[in-house]
Structure formats: C-alpha cells, structure tokens
Design a protein around this motif. Structure first.
Motif, mmCIF file in Angstrom:
data_model
loop_
_atom_site.group_PDB
_atom_site.id
_atom_site.type_symbol
_atom_site.label_atom_id
_atom_site.label_comp_id
_atom_site.label_asym_id
_atom_site.label_seq_id
_atom_site.Cartn_x
_atom_site.Cartn_y
_atom_site.Cartn_z
ATOM 1 N N THR A 163 -1.476 -0.587 -6.954
ATOM 2 C CA THR A 163 -1.233 -0.487 -5.512
ATOM 3 C C THR A 163 -2.287 0.387 -4.841
ATOM 4 O OG1 THR A 163 1.138 -0.761 -5.853
ATOM 5 C CG2 THR A 163 0.447 0.237 -3.766
ATOM 6 N N PRO A 164 -2.940 -0.122 -3.804
ATOM 7 C CA PRO A 164 -3.958 0.685 -3.106
ATOM 8 C C PRO A 164 -3.319 1.803 -2.298
ATOM 9 C CG PRO A 164 -3.624 -1.402 -1.977
ATOM 10 C CD PRO A 164 -2.823 -1.483 -3.248
ATOM 11 N N VAL A 165 -4.130 2.822 -1.984
ATOM 12 C CA VAL A 165 -3.661 4.005 -1.265
ATOM 13 C C VAL A 165 -4.439 4.146 0.037
ATOM 14 C CG1 VAL A 165 -3.348 6.508 -1.369
ATOM 15 C CG2 VAL A 165 -3.147 5.128 -3.458
ATOM 16 N N VAL A 196 1.030 11.301 -6.645
ATOM 17 C CA VAL A 196 1.527 9.997 -6.217
ATOM 18 C C VAL A 196 0.391 8.999 -6.021
ATOM 19 C CG1 VAL A 196 1.536 10.636 -3.772
ATOM 20 C CG2 VAL A 196 3.063 8.845 -4.584
ATOM 21 N N MET A 197 -0.799 9.478 -5.685
ATOM 22 C CA MET A 197 -1.931 8.560 -5.500
ATOM 23 C C MET A 197 -2.273 7.837 -6.798
ATOM 24 S SD MET A 197 -4.570 10.472 -2.890
ATOM 25 C CE MET A 197 -4.679 12.033 -3.772
ATOM 26 N N ILE A 198 -2.316 8.579 -7.911
ATOM 27 C CA ILE A 198 -2.679 7.914 -9.163
ATOM 28 C C ILE A 198 -1.492 7.149 -9.746
ATOM 29 C CG2 ILE A 198 -4.516 9.573 -9.608
ATOM 30 C CD1 ILE A 198 -2.812 10.778 -11.833
ATOM 31 N N GLU A 199 -0.271 7.552 -9.393
ATOM 32 C CA GLU A 199 0.889 6.769 -9.804
ATOM 33 C C GLU A 199 0.838 5.391 -9.151
ATOM 34 O OE1 GLU A 199 4.253 10.208 -10.638
ATOM 35 O OE2 GLU A 199 3.935 9.508 -8.586
ATOM 36 N N ALA A 237 0.852 -1.189 0.000
ATOM 37 C CA ALA A 237 0.000 0.000 0.000
ATOM 38 C C ALA A 237 0.883 1.232 0.000
ATOM 39 C CB ALA A 237 -0.919 0.025 1.216
ATOM 40 N N LEU A 238 0.393 2.296 -0.613
ATOM 41 C CA LEU A 238 1.022 3.606 -0.505
ATOM 42 C C LEU A 238 0.370 4.332 0.663
ATOM 43 C CD1 LEU A 238 2.732 6.039 -1.656
ATOM 44 C CD2 LEU A 238 0.619 6.706 -2.819
ATOM 45 N N LEU A 239 1.178 4.873 1.554
ATOM 46 C CA LEU A 239 0.662 5.670 2.657
ATOM 47 C C LEU A 239 0.687 7.137 2.252
ATOM 48 C CD1 LEU A 239 2.422 3.931 5.696
ATOM 49 C CD2 LEU A 239 0.211 3.396 4.623
ATOM 50 N N PHE A 240 -0.463 7.770 2.375
ATOM 51 C CA PHE A 240 -0.617 9.183 2.010
ATOM 52 C C PHE A 240 -1.244 9.896 3.207
ATOM 53 C CE2 PHE A 240 -2.362 12.697 -0.679
ATOM 54 C CZ PHE A 240 -1.181 13.047 -1.306
ATOM 55 N N PRO A 241 -0.455 10.058 4.283
ATOM 56 C CA PRO A 241 -1.012 10.526 5.563
ATOM 57 C C PRO A 241 -0.958 12.029 5.738
ATOM 58 C CG PRO A 241 1.233 9.784 5.876
ATOM 59 C CD PRO A 241 0.949 9.662 4.397
#
Length: 368
Positions: A272-274, A263-266, A249-253
């Motif tokens: 990969t889920p966000v 970076v979310m759509i990348e 997962a990508l962390l976008f905190p």
C-alpha cells in the motif's frame, strides 16, 4: 555474540495493541536470534520472544488493571536485574531513553542506546552533554537534529518481519489512517483529504487519555458528520495486514518531527502506498513516486491521494523487503555491535610480569 535487549515496560513485547518501541524490540530480538546470536530480553512476563526472557514485571504497565503502580519503580527493578548480569553480555542494548545513564556509567563502553522518541524537548541537551560517553543510535537522520552534538554511533531504520504482513495486489478502494488521535498526527487532515475526494476513510486509531478532549471536540464531530468516515478504534498486529492491505493509500498527514513512523513501513509491507507530509523522517522512509508521495500542502496531498492507486503495489512490497525487513534491521545493528566491540579496551595477558598496554580504540563509522 551475547546480546541483552532492554525494553521499556509500558507495553508487552510485542504490544497487544498500539505501541512502537516495544514492537521494534520484539522484531529486532527475534531477528538477532535467527542470525545465530545469543540474545536475552529483559521485559515483562507477557512478552513473546524466541530469545531467553528475563521477566522483570508480571505484565506490561499500560494494560495492567491495578490502579496503583509505579512505572519508575518497575524500570529501576529491571535495570538492577540487568546490572546484576552485566558480565554475561558482550553488548547491552538499551531502548529505555536515558534512565539507565547514571547507573551504568562504569559500563557505558559495552552499551548502546537507541533513542525512539522526539528529541526537541527542553532539558534533553544537558543530559546528553553530561553523559556523552554513551553511544547512541538514531532511528532516522532527521531525529538527530536537536542533539547534533551527541555521541551518535549510527542511524538504523526500523524493520518489520516480512512474513507478518500479507501482500495485497488490489485495494478495496478506501483510504486509511492508522495511529494515535492527537493534534500532531493530524487526523483532521486525513478526514479533509477523504471528503475532498469523496472517498471512504477508515480510521484505526488509539485515543490516549491526554487526547480525549481533542478527540471529543475536534475529531469526533468530523467523523459523525459524514458517512464516508468510519472510526474503527485501536487494532492489534493481527488486524493490520487486512486493514492496511485493503487501503488504496495510507494517509500520514503529520505535523511534527516524526522520529520514524512504523505505520509507513507496515503499509509498504502490504503493498500500500503512503501519502505523507514532509515532516521528520518521512523523506527518508518514503521514495517519492515509488512507494508513495511526499507533499507540502493539503492541495498536494489531495492530488497525491487521488493518484496513489496508479503506483505499482508489487514494487512497493519489494522495496519494503529490501530496506525495512526485520532481517535488514538486525544486520545493521550487528554491524554497530561489532564496531562497539572493536573499540572496547582489551587487556593482553601478562608476559614476564609485564602487562601489555591497552589497544588504542579506533573510530566509529556511521551505519546508514
């Protein structure tokens, strides 16, 4: 259609390393060329583009080693070059915030300005009230809130080339953080989430000079305190697919009104889920329970990161292709350009020495 794209000069187009606006301009420009339009890009000479390039500086500003340089002078030179060629274009699309407003007031009706940054700053309202004739595009609906009165023509979400990102059906079991090390991006939250779950966290991040003290005093000690945390540093486009695709997962905190968040759509492009905090644009980009999870608290973030591996990575990639490809972005912009052209005054040829009055402009619609 003859379209000029005018980019900031801080990064190459696309950037060699970190950089958002110039990356979006690069992808939009190439996608418009692919759609058959005649596109001219005003940028530094190190740009890579399928459009006609008008180089206005020898290289992008940030990686220029010269100790003495003026970003204002560089942008003024570029705007003068655009003005010299203004009659060559049907639409001039600016990505340079507001610097062009005084110079191009006479031609405001054939320009479009996409605002890429945060708009909740002092002094901005007065500018957009004074120069209300300029049509604006937001990159998320949330971005508009501080300047709701402004002359908004559309919201167009960013897009990226689908072929640039490789789909990864399986992760390698680590969590990822990609972006800038800065207080509003909350890398400390990403580290805490990983430590609470006992999972590895890889951090590919840029440290700006303005954030060096924050990194050295707040983040570096957290990184050095645990073998689970790996700091990679700044990475380029050619490294992102492997880095993001290998993440569970990508962390976008984040803790600020993020205008979009590329970076979310990348990450979505890699399957990969966000896991994102509900801030700024995240509720428009992430589909909760489908392409990731939206959270309000650290407890929710930890639980979401723990179950992110259960989401369908193929479905995430499919949603990216539908909503956030470069082609989807370019088509939405073409709709906005056509609306702009439809309301430009057109003078009919004289008949018996009598000039037909100008056509009445029609109102704009909003492009989602």
């Amino acid at each position: 259609m003859k379209i000029a794209q005018v980019t900031p000069l801080y990064e190459a187009v696309p950037p060699k390393l970190y950089g958002g606006t110039e990356r979006v301009v690069a992808h939009l420009t190439d996608a418009l060329v692919d759609l058959g339009h005649e596109v001219t890009l005003f940028a530094s000479a190190d740009a890579r583009t399928r459009a006609k390039l008008v180089p206005v500086r020898d290289q992008a500003i940030r990686l220029d080693p010269s100790p003495l340089k003026s970003d204002l002078a560089a942008h003024m030179t570029m705007l003068s070059e655009v003005m010299d060629r203004i009659d060559d274009f049907d639409v001039v699309h600016f990505h340079t915030d507001m610097i062009q407003f005084p110079m191009f007031r006479k031609y405001a009706g054939k320009t479009l300005t996409t605002l890429h940054g945060r708009l909740d700053m002092k002094d901005l309202p007065e500018v957009y009230e004074r120069f209300g004739e300029y049509g604006l595009v937001s990159i998320s609906d949330d971005q508009r809130r501080p300047l709701a009165f402004a002359n908004w023509r559309a919201t167009v979400h960013h897009g990226m080339p689908a072929e640039q990102y490789k789909f990864h059906a399986k992760s390698k079991g680590y969590l990822a953080f990609l972006g800038r090390i800065s207080p509003e991006k909350r890398p400390d939250r990403a580290i805490e989430i990983a430590l609470k779950l006992g999972k590895r966290l890889k951090m590919a991040a840029k440290v700006d000079a303005a954030d060096k003290v924050y990194y050295e005093t707040k983040i570096k000690p957290l990184i050095e305190s645990s073998p689970l945390i790996e700091f990679i540093g700044e990475i380029g486009d050619h490294q992102k697919s492997e880095f993001l695709g290998g993440a569970e997962a990508l962390l976008f905190p984040i803790d600020w009104p993020e205008p979009f968040g590329l970076v979310m759509i990348e990450a979505m492009a890699c399957g990969t889920p966000v896991v994102a905090f509900k801030c700024g644009s995240t509720t428009e980009v992430i589909e909760d329970g489908a392409t990731g999870f939206l959270v309000d608290t650290m407890e929710q973030a930890i639980a979401a990161a723990d179950r992110a591996g259960l989401l369908d990575r193929e479905a995430i990639r499919a949603r990216f292709e539908l909503r956030f490809s470069a082609q989807a972005m370019a088509r939405r912009y073409v709709d906005v350009y056509n609306d702009l052209l439809a309301v430009q005054p057109v003078i009919a040829p004289p008949v018996n020495d009598v000039v037909t009055p100008l056509h009445e402009p029609r109102s704009f619609g909003n492009v989602a």
